[in-house]
Write a protein that holds these residues in place. Structure first.
Motif, PDB file in Angstrom:
ATOM      1  N   PHE B 210       0.847  -1.198   0.000  1.00 44.30           N
ATOM      2  CA  PHE B 210       0.000   0.000   0.000  1.00 44.30           C
ATOM      3  C   PHE B 210       0.885   1.251   0.000  1.00 44.30           C
ATOM      4  O   PHE B 210       0.660   2.183  -0.776  1.00 44.30           O
ATOM      5  CB  PHE B 210      -0.922  -0.003   1.220  1.00 44.30           C
ATOM      6  CG  PHE B 210      -1.818   1.199   1.286  1.00 44.30           C
ATOM      7  CD1 PHE B 210      -3.001   1.233   0.575  1.00 44.30           C
ATOM      8  CD2 PHE B 210      -1.459   2.313   2.038  1.00 44.30           C
ATOM      9  CE1 PHE B 210      -3.823   2.361   0.606  1.00 44.30           C
ATOM     10  CE2 PHE B 210      -2.260   3.434   2.078  1.00 44.30           C
ATOM     11  CZ  PHE B 210      -3.449   3.455   1.366  1.00 44.30           C
ATOM     12  N   ASN B 211       1.916   1.255   0.870  1.00 43.28           N
ATOM     13  CA  ASN B 211       2.822   2.404   0.909  1.00 43.28           C
ATOM     14  C   ASN B 211       3.519   2.582  -0.432  1.00 43.28           C
ATOM     15  O   ASN B 211       3.732   3.705  -0.892  1.00 43.28           O
ATOM     16  CB  ASN B 211       3.851   2.227   2.030  1.00 43.28           C
ATOM     17  CG  ASN B 211       3.217   2.443   3.399  1.00 43.28           C
ATOM     18  OD1 ASN B 211       2.132   3.026   3.506  1.00 43.28           O
ATOM     19  ND2 ASN B 211       3.874   1.977   4.435  1.00 43.28           N
ATOM     20  N   ALA B 212       3.859   1.465  -1.064  1.00 42.73           N
ATOM     21  CA  ALA B 212       4.523   1.548  -2.376  1.00 42.73           C
ATOM     22  C   ALA B 212       3.586   2.163  -3.419  1.00 42.73           C
ATOM     23  O   ALA B 212       4.018   2.930  -4.283  1.00 42.73           O
ATOM     24  CB  ALA B 212       4.965   0.164  -2.822  1.00 42.73           C
ATOM     25  N   GLU B 223      -1.203   4.380 -13.304  1.00 41.17           N
ATOM     26  CA  GLU B 223      -1.789   3.088 -13.697  1.00 41.17           C
ATOM     27  C   GLU B 223      -1.240   1.944 -12.842  1.00 41.17           C
ATOM     28  O   GLU B 223      -1.986   1.078 -12.385  1.00 41.17           O
ATOM     29  CB  GLU B 223      -1.498   2.807 -15.187  1.00 41.17           C
ATOM     30  CG  GLU B 223      -2.279   3.695 -16.141  1.00 41.17           C
ATOM     31  CD  GLU B 223      -3.788   3.601 -15.907  1.00 41.17           C
ATOM     32  OE1 GLU B 223      -4.297   2.482 -15.715  1.00 41.17           O
ATOM     33  OE2 GLU B 223      -4.450   4.664 -15.879  1.00 41.17           O
ATOM     34  N   GLN B 224       0.064   1.981 -12.609  1.00 46.37           N
ATOM     35  CA  GLN B 224       0.675   0.930 -11.782  1.00 46.37           C
ATOM     36  C   GLN B 224       0.169   0.997 -10.344  1.00 46.37           C
ATOM     37  O   GLN B 224      -0.066  -0.029  -9.707  1.00 46.37           O
ATOM     38  CB  GLN B 224       2.199   1.070 -11.795  1.00 46.37           C
ATOM     39  CG  GLN B 224       2.848   0.475 -13.023  1.00 46.37           C
ATOM     40  CD  GLN B 224       4.336   0.717 -12.982  1.00 46.37           C
ATOM     41  OE1 GLN B 224       4.788   1.836 -13.237  1.00 46.37           O
ATOM     42  NE2 GLN B 224       5.089  -0.304 -12.670  1.00 46.37           N
ATOM     43  N   ALA B 225       0.007   2.226  -9.870  1.00 46.06           N
ATOM     44  CA  ALA B 225      -0.481   2.397  -8.496  1.00 46.06           C
ATOM     45  C   ALA B 225      -1.895   1.837  -8.369  1.00 46.06           C
ATOM     46  O   ALA B 225      -2.213   1.122  -7.396  1.00 46.06           O
ATOM     47  CB  ALA B 225      -0.472   3.875  -8.125  1.00 46.06           C
ATOM     48  N   LEU B 226      -2.734   2.119  -9.381  1.00 44.94           N
ATOM     49  CA  LEU B 226      -4.118   1.613  -9.334  1.00 44.94           C
ATOM     50  C   LEU B 226      -4.134   0.084  -9.418  1.00 44.94           C
ATOM     51  O   LEU B 226      -4.922  -0.572  -8.727  1.00 44.94           O
ATOM     52  CB  LEU B 226      -4.943   2.217 -10.473  1.00 44.94           C
ATOM     53  CG  LEU B 226      -5.199   3.724 -10.366  1.00 44.94           C
ATOM     54  CD1 LEU B 226      -5.932   4.241 -11.601  1.00 44.94           C
ATOM     55  CD2 LEU B 226      -5.997   4.054  -9.113  1.00 44.94           C
ATOM     56  N   ASP B 227      -3.252  -0.474 -10.262  1.00 39.73           N
ATOM     57  CA  ASP B 227      -3.175  -1.942 -10.350  1.00 39.73           C
ATOM     58  C   ASP B 227      -2.799  -2.551  -9.005  1.00 39.73           C
ATOM     59  O   ASP B 227      -3.338  -3.583  -8.596  1.00 39.73           O
ATOM     60  CB  ASP B 227      -2.114  -2.352 -11.389  1.00 39.73           C
ATOM     61  CG  ASP B 227      -2.637  -2.169 -12.803  1.00 39.73           C
ATOM     62  OD1 ASP B 227      -3.857  -1.945 -12.939  1.00 39.73           O
ATOM     63  OD2 ASP B 227      -1.823  -2.214 -13.747  1.00 39.73           O
ATOM     64  N   MET B 228      -1.869  -1.888  -8.327  1.00 40.06           N
ATOM     65  CA  MET B 228      -1.421  -2.430  -7.044  1.00 40.06           C
ATOM     66  C   MET B 228      -2.548  -2.368  -6.010  1.00 40.06           C
ATOM     67  O   MET B 228      -2.777  -3.311  -5.247  1.00 40.06           O
ATOM     68  CB  MET B 228      -0.214  -1.631  -6.552  1.00 40.06           C
ATOM     69  CG  MET B 228       0.528  -2.314  -5.440  1.00 40.06           C
ATOM     70  SD  MET B 228       2.012  -1.443  -5.004  1.00 40.06           S
ATOM     71  CE  MET B 228       3.092  -1.983  -6.293  1.00 40.06           C
ATOM     72  N   LEU B 229      -3.276  -1.248  -6.006  1.00 40.20           N
ATOM     73  CA  LEU B 229      -4.408  -1.127  -5.075  1.00 40.20           C
ATOM     74  C   LEU B 229      -5.458  -2.197  -5.373  1.00 40.20           C
ATOM     75  O   LEU B 229      -6.047  -2.785  -4.475  1.00 40.20           O
ATOM     76  CB  LEU B 229      -5.035   0.270  -5.175  1.00 40.20           C
ATOM     77  CG  LEU B 229      -4.230   1.423  -4.578  1.00 40.20           C
ATOM     78  CD1 LEU B 229      -4.940   2.746  -4.816  1.00 40.20           C
ATOM     79  CD2 LEU B 229      -4.014   1.223  -3.080  1.00 40.20           C
ATOM     80  N   GLU B 230      -5.688  -2.433  -6.677  1.00 42.39           N
ATOM     81  CA  GLU B 230      -6.668  -3.446  -7.088  1.00 42.39           C
ATOM     82  C   GLU B 230      -6.237  -4.826  -6.579  1.00 42.39           C
ATOM     83  O   GLU B 230      -7.052  -5.601  -6.080  1.00 42.39           O
ATOM     84  CB  GLU B 230      -6.778  -3.443  -8.623  1.00 42.39           C
ATOM     85  CG  GLU B 230      -7.736  -4.465  -9.197  1.00 42.39           C
ATOM     86  CD  GLU B 230      -9.178  -3.985  -9.187  1.00 42.39           C
ATOM     87  OE1 GLU B 230      -9.397  -2.761  -9.214  1.00 42.39           O
ATOM     88  OE2 GLU B 230     -10.084  -4.850  -9.138  1.00 42.39           O
ATOM     89  N   ARG B 231      -4.933  -5.090  -6.664  1.00 42.33           N
ATOM     90  CA  ARG B 231      -4.426  -6.395  -6.236  1.00 42.33           C
ATOM     91  C   ARG B 231      -4.597  -6.573  -4.717  1.00 42.33           C
ATOM     92  O   ARG B 231      -5.003  -7.614  -4.236  1.00 42.33           O
ATOM     93  CB  ARG B 231      -2.951  -6.529  -6.625  1.00 42.33           C
ATOM     94  CG  ARG B 231      -2.524  -7.976  -6.712  1.00 42.33           C
ATOM     95  CD  ARG B 231      -1.066  -8.151  -7.118  1.00 42.33           C
ATOM     96  NE  ARG B 231      -0.528  -7.078  -7.921  1.00 42.33           N
ATOM     97  CZ  ARG B 231       0.736  -6.669  -7.826  1.00 42.33           C
ATOM     98  NH1 ARG B 231       1.543  -7.228  -6.965  1.00 42.33           N
ATOM     99  NH2 ARG B 231       1.189  -5.706  -8.587  1.00 42.33           N
ATOM    100  N   LEU B 253      -8.858   3.166  -3.757  1.00 38.15           N
ATOM    101  CA  LEU B 253      -9.130   2.866  -5.166  1.00 38.15           C
ATOM    102  C   LEU B 253     -10.473   3.468  -5.595  1.00 38.15           C
ATOM    103  O   LEU B 253     -10.587   4.062  -6.674  1.00 38.15           O
ATOM    104  CB  LEU B 253      -9.144   1.341  -5.359  1.00 38.15           C
ATOM    105  CG  LEU B 253      -9.335   0.832  -6.768  1.00 38.15           C
ATOM    106  CD1 LEU B 253      -8.159   1.225  -7.647  1.00 38.15           C
ATOM    107  CD2 LEU B 253      -9.485  -0.698  -6.773  1.00 38.15           C
ATOM    108  N   GLY B 254     -11.480   3.349  -4.727  1.00 40.26           N
ATOM    109  CA  GLY B 254     -12.806   3.876  -5.051  1.00 40.26           C
ATOM    110  C   GLY B 254     -12.762   5.376  -5.312  1.00 40.26           C
ATOM    111  O   GLY B 254     -13.330   5.862  -6.301  1.00 40.26           O
TER     112      GLY B 254
END
Lengths: 93, 548
Positions: B210-212, B223-231, B253-254
């Motif tokens: 999450f911190n990353a 985009e990468q940040a959103l993918d990570m949050l989704e994961r 994410l929401g």
């Protein structure tokens, strides 16, 4: 020579006075008082959106890094509070 | 093998560096207090009248909820176990219920144990195990251990085991119980030596992820940040900290999806946040805004789906001016009555929740505002009036709380012993009209950290006071007693300062939270009163009387 200098200074006086006058704010309309004049004012730009019907303020999630120890403690507190609420649901405690 | 992709490991490094240091080493004062504690206990062992009563319930299919124990006609000792304590008993730990002075001879023991089966539903009746028997107290200190035993398919039973004094095995089980129940300072007093402050659990990997993701946002790698949050948000680990970080990831994410005007994705993310929970209220607020956004084919285009983007600049400006929710997530989107009603479903639920929460306060106002947009003016007026009344009550209570914090009454309540294990987690201050501030305190990391650092000091001060009282009842001509009394008095003096500092730190954290609530309450009160004043404002002469 002295008369010429005085004349020069006198000529500058209105300019100095004009520089000291504050600039007029807004629009000044000058017309002849004797004549009946109809004025049509048209906006040259859109009005600002009013703040009077402002909807409630906007909450946003703070993008704040998590402290692992603090977050772990918070998770323990959250777990205990959830269990407490669940426990109160039992009719015969 | 790590599940973190290689490029992200470098990014994770600063996130890991943000993790706090481990708990500090055991304080010198605490060590000294423990030395005195063991010496006083050694003296007490010479007291023949000491009787210790212990509770054990190491059974797999049952959970011990409450106990009531009475010796002769002494006051009944009652105790309700919190969830961590009950689990600690199931793991074989032993709870020291009471220590009493009982003269040698025959005595009567009465007990009622309230037990429930694991997985019982709210309607499943609990068992009550009762026991009445006599016991003979000998001339030496004695221990009684209640043991709940599973009856398999038959009824559970309650037995009493007797032993002389306090064996090492007994002490170890008490220490294990204390450690499992997260009261390490008690475990430290029982020995073997452990840190008075519980060791932090290994940090969840998802906390680091999450911190990353936040670092990725800051570096423009959205985009990468959103993918990570989704994961993180779609994970399936069920430990409490994983669930909590999942809630936070979904909430973040929401709101990011709201920024992209993607109502469907925002709804999905908000829908994954558990309710009740610390992130449930902001998720409900966001769920309402998501209902006003386009979904389906229009949403898939992200910002392209925004009507503003397709318009000529002057048209877009005109729409912005006309749009009543122009400052909010729904800016530039046609708001239909249907979508407003859908949003109200979430917001109405939110508005009924804890009025101390600034998010709920915003929910109360947004309900009234949406009702106005639906031309339900009478309902809007009523909602504003109700909101003002609730916020005024919150403000009054906050003023009381600030006084209680100043004169120490708030910490007296927090420190009180109510005869149950829930107070350890402040869980019994559940959100109601009077105590709605507590959930905001227990979700504030600074406050929780400060209160946890204060607990061992408080335990130490109480332990010393308890021993001072015990020594006062012993023969005063004993040189060992007098020496211990002197050392206790000196240590009490030296402990007062650190406890006061710890209390001040926790008080400052509580004050910051309460002030934040006060600022928010004042701001929303002004908004609500202003909106109500505009409703009462008569329409201009010649106007059609419509709402502005």
């Amino acid at each position: 020579m002295r008369r010429g200098l005085v004349s020069g200074l006198l000529l500058l006086l209105p300019a100095i006075a004009a520089a000291e006058e504050p600039e007029a704010v807004g629009t000044t309309i000058v017309g002849e008082r004797e004549a009946a004049v109809g004025l049509y004012l048209a906006p040259w730009q859109d009005e600002q959106a009013s703040d009077l019907d402002r909807p409630p303020g906007l909450y946003d999630v703070p993008l704040q890094a998590l402290d692992a120890r603090g977050f772990g403690l918070q998770a323990d507190y959250d777990e205990a509070i959830r269990n407490y609420r669940r426990e109160r649901l039992y009719r015969s405690r | 093998m790590s599940v973190i992709p290689r490029p992200l490991r470098i990014l994770l490094l600063p996130a890991v560096l943000l993790l706090p240091t481990l708990a500090p080493a055991q304080d010198d004062l605490f060590s000294e207090a423990l030395v005195i504690h063991h010496q006083v206990e050694a003296l007490q062992r010479q007291n023949r009248s000491t009787l210790g009563v212990y509770v054990g319930a190491a059974v797999n299919d049952l959970i011990l909820r409450r106990v009531e124990v009475q010796i002769d006609d002494l006051p009944v000792r009652k105790y309700e176990y919190g969830s961590f304590e009950a689990e600690a008993l199931r793991r074989g730990g032993l709870h020291r219920l009471l220590v009493a002075d009982v003269e040698p001879g025959a005595h009567r023991l009465r007990a009622r144990f309230f037990v429930r089966r694991i997985g019982a539903t709210p309607d499943t009746p609990r068992f009550v195990l009762t026991l009445t028997e006599t016991f003979n107290k000998s001339n030496v200190p004695m221990s009684l251990e209640f043991a709940v035993q599973s009856g398999g398919r038959g009824p559970a039973t309650l037995r009493v085991l007797r032993s002389d004094g306090r064996s090492d095995a007994l002490r170890q089980r008490v220490a294990r119980y204390a450690e499992d129940a997260r009261v390490n300072w008690v475990a430290a007093a029982e020995g073997p030596p452990v840190s008075a402050i519980p060791d932090p659990a290994p940090p969840s990997q998802n906390v680091g992820l999450f911190n990353a993701s936040l670092i990725l946002f800051r570096n423009g790698r959205r985009e990468q940040a959103l993918d990570m949050l989704e994961r993180i948000g779609t994970g399936d680990d069920d430990t409490p900290d994983e669930q909590l970080v999942r809630d936070l990831a979904n909430l973040t994410l929401g709101y990011q999806m709201l920024r992209e005007r993607n109502g469907a994705a925002a709804k999905d993310a908000f829908g994954r946040v558990r309710s009740p929970g610390p992130y449930a209220n902001p998720a409900l607020l966001g769920l309402g805004w998501a209902a006003l956004l386009p979904s389906g084919a229009r949403a898939r285009g992200g910002r392209g789906a925004d009507r503003l983007a397709d318009m000529a600049p002057d048209q877009a400006d005109e729409l912005r001016r006309r749009d009543p929710l122009r400052y909010n997530w729904s800016q530039g989107v046609d708001i239909s009555d249907r979508s407003l009603r859908a949003a109200l479903t979430a917001w109405n639920e939110l508005a009924l929740r804890n009025p101390f929460d600034p998010v709920v306060q915003e929910g109360m106002l947004v309900v009234a505002y949406a009702l106005q947009r639906l031309d339900a003016h009478a309902q809007a007026q009523q909602q504003y009036e109700t909101t003002i009344a609730r916020l005024e009550r919150v403000r009054t209570r906050l003023d009381e709380l600030l006084l209680e914090l100043g004169d120490g009454r708030l910490f007296e309540r927090i420190d009180a012993d109510p005869g149950h294990g829930w107070r350890r987690w402040l869980a019994d201050f559940d959100a109601d009209a009077q105590n709605g501030y507590m959930p905001l305190l227990t979700t504030d990391t600074d406050f929780v950290d400060a209160i946890e650092a204060r607990r061992p000091l408080l335990f130490q001060v109480r332990l010393l006071a308890q021993h001072a009282e015990a020594l006062a009842a012993m023969p005063q001509d004993d040189a060992r007693v007098r020496a211990l009394q002197q050392r206790i008095a000196e240590l009490q003096q030296r402990s007062a300062g650190p406890l006061a500092q710890a209390t001040a730190r926790a008080g400052a954290a509580a004050l910051a939270v309460l002030q934040r609530i006060a600022v928010s309450t004042d701001a929303y009160l002004v908004d609500a009163r202003f909106a109500l004043a505009r409703i009462y404002d008569p329409p201009p002469a010649g106007g059609n009387g419509a709402m502005p």
